[in-house]
Write a protein that holds these residues in place. Structure first.
Motif, PDB file in Angstrom:
ATOM      1  N   ILE A 176       0.980  15.303   4.897  1.00 57.69           N
ATOM      2  CA  ILE A 176       1.668  14.537   3.855  1.00 57.69           C
ATOM      3  C   ILE A 176       2.323  13.306   4.496  1.00 57.69           C
ATOM      4  O   ILE A 176       3.061  13.433   5.481  1.00 57.69           O
ATOM      5  N   PHE A 177       2.054  12.136   3.940  1.00 58.40           N
ATOM      6  CA  PHE A 177       2.711  10.933   4.457  1.00 58.40           C
ATOM      7  C   PHE A 177       3.618  10.275   3.418  1.00 58.40           C
ATOM      8  O   PHE A 177       4.372   9.351   3.738  1.00 58.40           O
ATOM      9  N   LYS A 178       3.580  10.785   2.182  1.00 61.30           N
ATOM     10  CA  LYS A 178       4.410  10.181   1.135  1.00 61.30           C
ATOM     11  C   LYS A 178       4.661  11.204   0.047  1.00 61.30           C
ATOM     12  O   LYS A 178       3.772  11.977  -0.312  1.00 61.30           O
ATOM     13  N   PHE A 179       5.879  11.222  -0.462  1.00 64.67           N
ATOM     14  CA  PHE A 179       6.230  12.075  -1.592  1.00 64.67           C
ATOM     15  C   PHE A 179       6.886  11.220  -2.661  1.00 64.67           C
ATOM     16  O   PHE A 179       7.823  10.477  -2.382  1.00 64.67           O
ATOM     17  N   LYS A 222      14.381  16.122  -4.268  1.00 65.83           N
ATOM     18  CA  LYS A 222      15.091  14.839  -4.207  1.00 65.83           C
ATOM     19  C   LYS A 222      15.639  14.525  -2.823  1.00 65.83           C
ATOM     20  O   LYS A 222      15.800  13.344  -2.469  1.00 65.83           O
ATOM     21  N   ASN A 223      15.957  15.559  -2.049  1.00 65.35           N
ATOM     22  CA  ASN A 223      16.665  15.331  -0.788  1.00 65.35           C
ATOM     23  C   ASN A 223      15.970  15.884   0.448  1.00 65.35           C
ATOM     24  O   ASN A 223      15.668  15.138   1.385  1.00 65.35           O
ATOM     25  N   MET A 228      12.998  15.010   5.454  1.00 63.02           N
ATOM     26  CA  MET A 228      12.124  15.515   6.513  1.00 63.02           C
ATOM     27  C   MET A 228      10.968  14.545   6.772  1.00 63.02           C
ATOM     28  O   MET A 228      10.591  14.302   7.925  1.00 63.02           O
ATOM     29  N   LEU A 229      10.398  13.991   5.695  1.00 62.14           N
ATOM     30  CA  LEU A 229       9.318  13.020   5.868  1.00 62.14           C
ATOM     31  C   LEU A 229       9.803  11.784   6.622  1.00 62.14           C
ATOM     32  O   LEU A 229       9.136  11.297   7.541  1.00 62.14           O
ATOM     33  N   ALA A 230      10.980  11.304   6.225  1.00 58.42           N
ATOM     34  CA  ALA A 230      11.536  10.106   6.868  1.00 58.42           C
ATOM     35  C   ALA A 230      11.825  10.343   8.342  1.00 58.42           C
ATOM     36  O   ALA A 230      11.767   9.403   9.165  1.00 58.42           O
ATOM     37  N   MET A 235       4.533  17.626   7.907  1.00 56.81           N
ATOM     38  CA  MET A 235       4.538  18.212   6.569  1.00 56.81           C
ATOM     39  C   MET A 235       3.089  18.332   6.111  1.00 56.81           C
ATOM     40  O   MET A 235       2.334  17.359   6.135  1.00 56.81           O
ATOM     41  N   MET A 236       2.705  19.517   5.656  1.00 57.80           N
ATOM     42  CA  MET A 236       1.319  19.759   5.276  1.00 57.80           C
ATOM     43  C   MET A 236       1.227  20.169   3.801  1.00 57.80           C
ATOM     44  O   MET A 236       2.116  20.840   3.267  1.00 57.80           O
TER      45      MET A 236
END
Length: 398
Positions: A176-179, A222-223, A228-230, A235-236
């Protein structure tokens, strides 16, 4: 000292369920009846047992009494265990005072001690308002194999519906690169199912940091996930193929009930290899009168049908008397539809009485919405409940 568990499941069951209106006046959303003989929470609990997860914390808050009584010791799901099993986790008073759960992340944060006592390496976080069958062990194996900090279950949705969900943008390998939370212009159709597997140490780090942030909503979507991505955590996305439905609205709850009907239903509840376990009521067999008409319906034990039932789901001990017509409806149990009454395109909660010649809703093709009758509501003889109306025994129309 408790014996170590590889994975502990935390089932979020404390939401108010406000979009179900009268159906959650006195009942937590996960305890709402589904398919005549089940409760919504039966699905994630059954999934846990079939997936080999025997330690489940159920986090309750809003109207927990019915849900607590229903779960009991966990016996129907083989979760009545001295070590592990199912445990009810309401908000509690700590030294610093009593706090309601302020969000999904805060609910888990307040129960870190429960996870610690089993020394779990992985934490599975589930929602209590989804209808689906899923082998969580496969998702956990995928999480371990990829070495992710967090794995999120996703389901492919039509692009025109993607803006209703949290959307994951991924690389070819599933990273995952974007949510994006309910994006207006989605660039992916991978919708979050609200099912997460975390490596425990990572989960604890981010929950503790989130709890210290006064500006946080204390919410996973939301948080926690964006943070975690930032931070560059791995993240998979775990792709799920099968039936899954969020039944948090009147329309989606009605649709999911209709999905169990027909010769080849979209949602099959009779899979002998993956049974939906439930605290079934002990009811006598159904009685179908000589003049009854039944077409494309699910009739649970204890029902007495003397009138007409079409394209409907009836819970236990529903009585449809002579001359009464029920169509395109969900009746949750212990209801009486008296002679000559008509119920169309409706959801009727438990212990409702509809008087003689009363009319509830309109035929589906004519109705402006689903009529909803809350638990214990009584429609007088000759009375009317308008199509799309939502009425509650506690306070009339809503």
């Amino acid at each position: 000292m408790f014996k170590k568990k590889e994975c502990v499941a935390m089932l979020l069951a404390g939401g108010q369920g406000s979009r179900l209106y009268a159906l959650t006046d006195t009942t937590a959303k996960p305890a709402v009846t589904f398919g005549g003989k089940y409760r919504i929470i039966d699905f994630p609990l059954s999934n846990c047992v079939h997936s080999g997860i025997d330690t489940v914390g159920v986090l309750t808050q809003y109207q927990p009494l019915v849900l607590n009584e229903y779960i009991g010791t966990g016996l129907p799901w083989d979760l009545d265990r001295n070590h592990g099993g199912v445990k009810i986790l309401p908000p509690y008073q700590a030294k610093s005072g009593a706090d309601w759960y302020t969000g999904t992340a805060n609910a888990i944060y307040q129960n870190l001690q429960f996870i610690e006592r089993y020394d779990a390496e992985y934490v599975l976080i589930l929602s209590g308002d989804h209808i689906y069958s899923m082998d969580y062990s496969k998702m956990i194996d995928y999480h371990k194999k990829t070495g992710a900090a967090c794995t999120i279950a996703v389901i492919d949705v039509p692009i025109e519906e993607a803006s209703r969900f949290g959307i994951m943008s991924t690389k070819e390998d599933g990273t995952i690169f974007k949510f994006s939370e309910k994006p207006k212009n989605p660039d992916s159709t991978k919708a979050s199912m609200g099912i997460y597997v975390f490596t425990r140490t990572k989960l604890f780090d981010y929950l503790i940091a989130d709890a210290k942030d006064p500006d946080s909503s204390n919410d996973f979507g939301k948080n926690i996930i964006p943070t975690m991505l930032a931070a560059g955590e791995k993240m998979m996305a775990y792709s799920f193929e099968g039936y899954w439905k969020d039944v948090g609205t009147i329309d989606s709850l009605w649709e999911a009930n209709m999905d169990i009907l027909g010769e080849n239903p979209v949602l099959k509840l009779n899979d002998s290899h993956w049974r939906v376990l439930s605290r079934n009521e002990n009811a006598p067999p159904q009685y179908i009168g000589p003049d009854a008409v039944i077409e494309n319906a699910s009739i649970t034990e204890g029902c007495e049908i003397l009138g007409t039932v079409r394209n409907s789901v009836l819970g236990a001990n529903v009585r449809v008397l002579a001359g009464a017509v029920v169509e395109d409806a969900v009746l949750m149990g212990d209801c009486v539809i008296r002679a000559g009454a008509r119920v169309s395109y409706a959801i009727v909660d438990r212990d409702v009485v509809i008087g003689e010649n009363a009319v509830v809703g309109k035929p589906r093709g004519e109705a402006k919405g689903i009529a909803v009758l809350g638990e214990g509501y009584e429609v007088p003889a000759g009375g009317t409940v308008a199509d799309g109306a939502i009425v509650s025994a506690k306070g009339g129309a809503m």
